[in-house]
Scaffold this motif. Sequence first.
Motif, short mmCIF file in Angstrom:
data_model
loop_
_atom_site.label_atom_id
_atom_site.label_comp_id
_atom_site.label_asym_id
_atom_site.label_seq_id
_atom_site.Cartn_x
_atom_site.Cartn_y
_atom_site.Cartn_z
N TYR A 180 0.83 -1.20 0.00
CA TYR A 180 0.00 0.00 0.00
C TYR A 180 0.87 1.25 0.00
O TYR A 180 0.57 2.24 -0.68
CB TYR A 180 -0.93 -0.01 1.22
CG TYR A 180 -2.02 1.03 1.17
CD1 TYR A 180 -3.21 0.78 0.48
CD2 TYR A 180 -1.85 2.28 1.76
CE1 TYR A 180 -4.21 1.73 0.41
CE2 TYR A 180 -2.85 3.24 1.70
CZ TYR A 180 -4.03 2.96 1.02
OH TYR A 180 -5.01 3.92 0.95
N GLU A 181 1.97 1.22 0.74
CA GLU A 181 2.89 2.37 0.81
C GLU A 181 3.52 2.66 -0.55
O GLU A 181 3.62 3.81 -0.97
CB GLU A 181 3.98 2.07 1.84
CG GLU A 181 4.95 3.22 2.08
CD GLU A 181 5.98 2.87 3.13
OE1 GLU A 181 7.17 3.16 2.90
OE2 GLU A 181 5.61 2.28 4.17
N ILE A 182 3.92 1.61 -1.24
CA ILE A 182 4.51 1.78 -2.58
C ILE A 182 3.49 2.41 -3.52
O ILE A 182 3.78 3.41 -4.20
CB ILE A 182 4.96 0.43 -3.17
CG1 ILE A 182 6.08 -0.19 -2.35
CG2 ILE A 182 5.43 0.61 -4.62
CD1 ILE A 182 6.35 -1.65 -2.70
N LEU A 183 2.30 1.84 -3.55
CA LEU A 183 1.28 2.28 -4.50
C LEU A 183 0.76 3.68 -4.19
O LEU A 183 0.33 4.40 -5.11
CB LEU A 183 0.13 1.27 -4.54
CG LEU A 183 0.51 -0.12 -5.07
CD1 LEU A 183 -0.68 -1.07 -5.01
CD2 LEU A 183 1.05 -0.04 -6.50
N SER A 184 0.83 4.09 -2.94
CA SER A 184 0.39 5.44 -2.57
C SER A 184 1.25 6.50 -3.26
O SER A 184 0.76 7.59 -3.58
CB SER A 184 0.48 5.63 -1.05
OG SER A 184 -0.46 4.80 -0.40
N GLN A 185 2.51 6.17 -3.51
CA GLN A 185 3.41 7.13 -4.18
C GLN A 185 3.03 7.36 -5.64
O GLN A 185 3.43 8.36 -6.24
CB GLN A 185 4.84 6.62 -4.12
CG GLN A 185 5.38 6.43 -2.71
CD GLN A 185 6.77 5.82 -2.74
OE1 GLN A 185 7.69 6.33 -3.37
NE2 GLN A 185 6.93 4.69 -2.05
N PHE A 186 2.25 6.43 -6.20
CA PHE A 186 1.89 6.51 -7.62
C PHE A 186 0.52 7.15 -7.85
O PHE A 186 0.08 7.28 -8.99
CB PHE A 186 1.96 5.13 -8.25
CG PHE A 186 3.36 4.61 -8.41
CD1 PHE A 186 4.01 4.71 -9.62
CD2 PHE A 186 4.04 4.05 -7.34
CE1 PHE A 186 5.32 4.27 -9.78
CE2 PHE A 186 5.34 3.60 -7.48
CZ PHE A 186 5.98 3.71 -8.70
N LYS A 187 -0.14 7.55 -6.77
CA LYS A 187 -1.42 8.24 -6.93
C LYS A 187 -1.19 9.67 -7.40
O LYS A 187 -0.20 10.31 -7.06
CB LYS A 187 -2.18 8.22 -5.60
CG LYS A 187 -2.66 6.84 -5.19
CD LYS A 187 -3.46 6.89 -3.90
CE LYS A 187 -3.98 5.52 -3.51
NZ LYS A 187 -4.78 5.57 -2.26
N ARG A 188 -2.17 10.21 -8.15
CA ARG A 188 -1.97 11.51 -8.80
C ARG A 188 -2.92 12.61 -8.30
O ARG A 188 -3.02 13.67 -8.89
CB ARG A 188 -2.08 11.33 -10.32
CG ARG A 188 -0.97 10.41 -10.85
CD ARG A 188 -1.11 10.18 -12.33
NE ARG A 188 -1.08 11.42 -13.06
CZ ARG A 188 -1.35 11.53 -14.37
NH1 ARG A 188 -1.67 10.44 -15.06
NH2 ARG A 188 -1.32 12.68 -14.98
#
Length: 335
Positions: A180-188
């Motif tokens: 979840y932490e990794i994917l949060s960085q890819f939100k726009r």
Amino acid sequence: MNIINFFSSNSYIFLPTKRNPKVALCVDNSRLAKNAFKLYNPFSSKAKLLKGSAQAVFTNFNKFSKFILRTKKEKKSDFVQYLENKLGTPLVSAVYFSTIHDKVVMQLQTPDAKIIGYLKYPINEVGIKHIKNELNAIRILSKKNLIQEYILFDEFNSKPFLLISALEGEIDFIEYEYIYEILSQFKRKKKYTLLEHPRVKELIALSSSNGLTRHLSIIERISQDSTTNYELAYEHGDFTPWNIIKVDGNYVPFDFEYFVEDGIEYFDLIKYYYQVGRLVEKKSGNELILFISKETRLKELKPLLQLFLIKEINRSSEENKSYLFEDELLMALEV
């Protein structure tokens, strides 16, 4: 494809077998062999055991192992010679053969066992498309300091290839909070309903152009019924345990061949557990659906999983692969 086109002038072993290799690894000496085995990261217990055994004998008993297995010294290929001239250094290569047979991945190291990076070279039109797409992903994401810039983009025999930096770390399963932490960085930081979301609009266009009429009607129904807003996100596209590496305590995704700039949140999360459930846990049907539901912890899983499966079906259609498994799972969700 002739695999000798990617060899340097070194001795190789082939795993799991020479007749059907997944990798060709340089084993000239213990240090080169130790690096070469980093190219092979299997997840099944049987393949892990094979790797561990081969790695142990070629790093600890190198001369004896080469003698017993009668490894043969290969001739340096024209491509490796070209790379040596381009990079200004002698090279030792190890080679990974893609599961979908669209490319090879070459680990390049110097004769003194310094890894330079990993090179992707296409062997068909699908591979060319993937490499160009990854190039686009790296250009976008490196500007935002989410991943490293590439080392070299060039052509050989009229085909593009991409050389990226080596990441030193561990590849294994990771826990939900880190995913979840990794994917949060890819939100726009932009939200849309499914009806207005750019990713869903793209899926509609793809399904139409690929002649997936039934799937198109499912997308339209889901979009009209949903009132939830979903974030725009940079979508990795193949977010799996084997495409994430732990470097100095941080988890870094790599291999962005299926990158989507205007993606949707949660597709990558679903992809992670879909692949683990299907390929590692060997689940199918309702058992796989329940596994994904439990692991992703999404309140509104069904419409997202349906859209995800249609995305996977479109991908398979474009690559001339069977999508029977995904279609059966989609039908199970319709019941």
